[in-house]
Design an enzyme around this catalytic site. Structure first.
Site, PDB file in Angstrom:
ATOM      1  N   SER A  19       9.971   7.014  -1.562  1.00 41.33           N
ATOM      2  CA  SER A  19       9.314   6.116  -2.527  1.00 41.33           C
ATOM      3  C   SER A  19       9.182   6.732  -3.908  1.00 41.33           C
ATOM      4  O   SER A  19       8.589   7.796  -4.061  1.00 41.33           O
ATOM      5  CB  SER A  19       7.861   5.823  -2.118  1.00 41.33           C
ATOM      6  OG  SER A  19       7.785   5.179  -0.917  1.00 41.33           O
ATOM      7  N   HIS A  50      12.209   1.126  -3.412  1.00 37.97           N
ATOM      8  CA  HIS A  50      13.298   1.485  -2.498  1.00 37.97           C
ATOM      9  C   HIS A  50      14.497   0.559  -2.706  1.00 37.97           C
ATOM     10  O   HIS A  50      14.611  -0.484  -2.073  1.00 37.97           O
ATOM     11  CB  HIS A  50      12.861   1.321  -1.031  1.00 37.97           C
ATOM     12  CG  HIS A  50      11.795   2.258  -0.594  1.00 37.97           C
ATOM     13  ND1 HIS A  50      12.070   3.505  -0.097  1.00 37.97           N
ATOM     14  CD2 HIS A  50      10.459   2.138  -0.588  1.00 37.97           C
ATOM     15  CE1 HIS A  50      10.944   4.108   0.212  1.00 37.97           C
ATOM     16  NE2 HIS A  50       9.944   3.304  -0.082  1.00 37.97           N
ATOM     17  N   HIS A  73      11.361   1.644   7.261  1.00 39.50           N
ATOM     18  CA  HIS A  73      10.157   2.228   7.869  1.00 39.50           C
ATOM     19  C   HIS A  73       9.792   1.449   9.122  1.00 39.50           C
ATOM     20  O   HIS A  73      10.042   0.239   9.188  1.00 39.50           O
ATOM     21  CB  HIS A  73       8.968   2.125   6.899  1.00 39.50           C
ATOM     22  CG  HIS A  73       9.207   2.776   5.574  1.00 39.50           C
ATOM     23  ND1 HIS A  73       9.888   2.146   4.561  1.00 39.50           N
ATOM     24  CD2 HIS A  73       8.842   3.988   5.100  1.00 39.50           C
ATOM     25  CE1 HIS A  73       9.956   2.957   3.510  1.00 39.50           C
ATOM     26  NE2 HIS A  73       9.339   4.078   3.802  1.00 39.50           N
ATOM     27  N   TYR A  75       6.912   0.469   9.845  1.00 36.75           N
ATOM     28  CA  TYR A  75       5.912  -0.567   9.515  1.00 36.75           C
ATOM     29  C   TYR A  75       6.546  -1.884   9.088  1.00 36.75           C
ATOM     30  O   TYR A  75       5.878  -2.914   9.036  1.00 36.75           O
ATOM     31  CB  TYR A  75       4.906  -0.067   8.463  1.00 36.75           C
ATOM     32  CG  TYR A  75       5.462   0.284   7.098  1.00 36.75           C
ATOM     33  CD1 TYR A  75       5.964  -0.695   6.228  1.00 36.75           C
ATOM     34  CD2 TYR A  75       5.460   1.603   6.650  1.00 36.75           C
ATOM     35  CE1 TYR A  75       6.455  -0.376   4.981  1.00 36.75           C
ATOM     36  CE2 TYR A  75       5.938   1.943   5.399  1.00 36.75           C
ATOM     37  CZ  TYR A  75       6.443   0.950   4.567  1.00 36.75           C
ATOM     38  OH  TYR A  75       6.932   1.270   3.337  1.00 36.75           O
ATOM     39  N   GLU A  76       7.846  -1.864   8.795  1.00 38.72           N
ATOM     40  CA  GLU A  76       8.529  -3.117   8.459  1.00 38.72           C
ATOM     41  C   GLU A  76       8.826  -3.931   9.714  1.00 38.72           C
ATOM     42  O   GLU A  76       9.328  -5.048   9.638  1.00 38.72           O
ATOM     43  CB  GLU A  76       9.839  -2.824   7.720  1.00 38.72           C
ATOM     44  CG  GLU A  76       9.645  -2.155   6.372  1.00 38.72           C
ATOM     45  CD  GLU A  76      10.971  -1.681   5.788  1.00 38.72           C
ATOM     46  OE1 GLU A  76      11.838  -2.523   5.519  1.00 38.72           O
ATOM     47  OE2 GLU A  76      11.146  -0.463   5.630  1.00 38.72           O
ATOM     48  N   ALA A 103       7.141  10.532  -0.237  1.00 41.21           N
ATOM     49  CA  ALA A 103       5.865  10.617  -0.930  1.00 41.21           C
ATOM     50  C   ALA A 103       4.821  10.680   0.184  1.00 41.21           C
ATOM     51  O   ALA A 103       4.937   9.969   1.182  1.00 41.21           O
ATOM     52  CB  ALA A 103       5.650   9.373  -1.778  1.00 41.21           C
ATOM     53  N   MET A 195       4.458   7.779   6.097  1.00 40.21           N
ATOM     54  CA  MET A 195       4.901   6.733   7.029  1.00 40.21           C
ATOM     55  C   MET A 195       6.406   6.771   7.248  1.00 40.21           C
ATOM     56  O   MET A 195       7.023   5.759   7.581  1.00 40.21           O
ATOM     57  CB  MET A 195       4.481   5.354   6.480  1.00 40.21           C
ATOM     58  CG  MET A 195       3.001   5.249   6.169  1.00 40.21           C
ATOM     59  SD  MET A 195       2.618   3.702   5.318  1.00 40.21           S
ATOM     60  CE  MET A 195       0.934   4.029   4.774  1.00 40.21           C
ATOM     61  N   SER A 196       7.017   7.926   7.039  1.00 42.15           N
ATOM     62  CA  SER A 196       8.489   7.974   7.122  1.00 42.15           C
ATOM     63  C   SER A 196       8.976   9.297   7.691  1.00 42.15           C
ATOM     64  O   SER A 196       8.233  10.019   8.348  1.00 42.15           O
ATOM     65  CB  SER A 196       9.074   7.769   5.718  1.00 42.15           C
ATOM     66  OG  SER A 196       8.814   8.878   4.895  1.00 42.15           O
ATOM     67  N   ASN A 219      -0.965  11.727  -3.755  1.00 41.76           N
ATOM     68  CA  ASN A 219      -2.369  11.283  -3.794  1.00 41.76           C
ATOM     69  C   ASN A 219      -3.169  12.068  -2.762  1.00 41.76           C
ATOM     70  O   ASN A 219      -2.603  12.602  -1.807  1.00 41.76           O
ATOM     71  CB  ASN A 219      -2.458   9.782  -3.458  1.00 41.76           C
ATOM     72  CG  ASN A 219      -1.852   9.462  -2.108  1.00 41.76           C
ATOM     73  OD1 ASN A 219      -0.630   9.308  -1.982  1.00 41.76           O
ATOM     74  ND2 ASN A 219      -2.687   9.392  -1.086  1.00 41.76           N
ATOM     75  N   HIS A 231      -0.056   1.613  -3.765  1.00 38.12           N
ATOM     76  CA  HIS A 231       1.367   1.972  -3.681  1.00 38.12           C
ATOM     77  C   HIS A 231       1.964   2.235  -5.076  1.00 38.12           C
ATOM     78  O   HIS A 231       2.750   3.164  -5.261  1.00 38.12           O
ATOM     79  CB  HIS A 231       2.147   0.882  -2.944  1.00 38.12           C
ATOM     80  CG  HIS A 231       3.616   1.165  -2.813  1.00 38.12           C
ATOM     81  ND1 HIS A 231       4.099   2.206  -2.038  1.00 38.12           N
ATOM     82  CD2 HIS A 231       4.706   0.570  -3.379  1.00 38.12           C
ATOM     83  CE1 HIS A 231       5.428   2.227  -2.133  1.00 38.12           C
ATOM     84  NE2 HIS A 231       5.812   1.245  -2.929  1.00 38.12           N
TER      85      HIS A 231
END
Ligand code: HPA
Length: 253
Positions: A19, A50, A73, A75-76, A103, A195-196, A219, A231
């Site tokens: 990201s 992306h 990902h 989560y998709e 990230a 998340m990746s 962050n 995001h």
């Protein structure tokens, strides 16, 4: 040109850009590019930050690198197997060394936002594996190649860059963590959360590829900083710091 050219060149090294880290491309001299849509087996990304394309580029001393901008990902709604399709495609194209970038939220109070972290090991908290239903019982005692990690540390040192090293925890998302989850991740020994990366890392190891991972700490994880997580902010911090990541990648690859 494009895909046929990449197939002809057969670059052995690839980088998957996380990201907001597309700015890394600026540090390499692009030779040809192809949209994921034109690469059989590669699925197209949907998240802002992306864009899906493969860029064949030259870095230090004209060495070729394949830069993959955009990833999928879990989560998709994809399985870890689906997410790791990109790695199988890159392997098919001849790639044997892969750098996975992302990230991530910072969990370690000794690190800082804006720092780069070399992934030393990971925690797979996705509840899924790219190898589910496939080959079993791969050894994962050194997913992130120790020799390659040393090379990254040496390059960072010569650039005066403080490269952290730690454990990356992969969670499903797509929501950010609660403060209680962040405290749990600390107890589990994680230094960064995202998340990746982990599906790709497992898939790449299972294919016998050499793997490195780099997290841009964009962050403080929830409850550790003072602001809400967005995001857009993750993408903009990543973008601002991608120059340092690019220099490091150029030096090592
Ligand atoms: N948590 C999970 N994923 C992330 C974060 C975070 O704080 N920052 C960037 N990706």
């Amino acid at each position: 040109m494009s895909l046929a050219h990449i197939q002809e060149v057969r670059p052995d090294t690839a980088v998957i850009l996380g990201s907001g880290l597309g700015g890394v491309l600026d540090a390499f001299e692009a030779e040809t590019q192809v949209s994921y849509a034109a690469v059989p087996g590669m699925s197209t990304a949907t998240v802002p930050g992306h864009t899906g394309r493969l860029v064949l580029a030259r870095g230090e001393a004209g060495r070729r690198v394949l830069l993959a901008q955009g990833r999928r990902h879990c989560y998709e709604g994809l399985s870890a197997f689906g997410v790791a399709a990109s790695v199988r495609v890159l392997h098919e194209l001849g790639v044997r060394r892969i750098v996975l970038t992302n990230a991530a939220g910072c969990l370690n109070p000794g690190f800082a936002v804006g720092d780069l972290m070399l992934i030393g090991d990971h925690l797979n908290l996705l509840g899924d594996s790219p190898l589910r239903g496939g080959p079993h019982f791969h050894d994962m005692s050194e997913v992130y190649d120790a020799g390659w990690r040393q090379a990254f540390q040496a390059a960072a040192e010569s650039q005066g860059l403080n490269l952290r090293e730690g454990v990356y925890a992969a969670v499903l998302g797509p929501q950010y963590e609660t403060p209680a989850e962040v405290r749990m991740l600390r107890v589990l020994g994680a230094d960064a959360v995202g998340m990746s990366t982990v599906p790709e890392a497992i898939q790449a190891r299972a294919l016998g590829m050499r793997v490195a991972g780099l997290s841009m700490l964009t962050n403080w994880a929830a409850g550790l900083g003072s602001s809400e997580l967005h995001h857009d902010e993750v993408v903009s911090v990543g973008g601002a710091a991608s120059g340092r990541l690019a220099l490091l990648l150029r030096a090592v690859l």
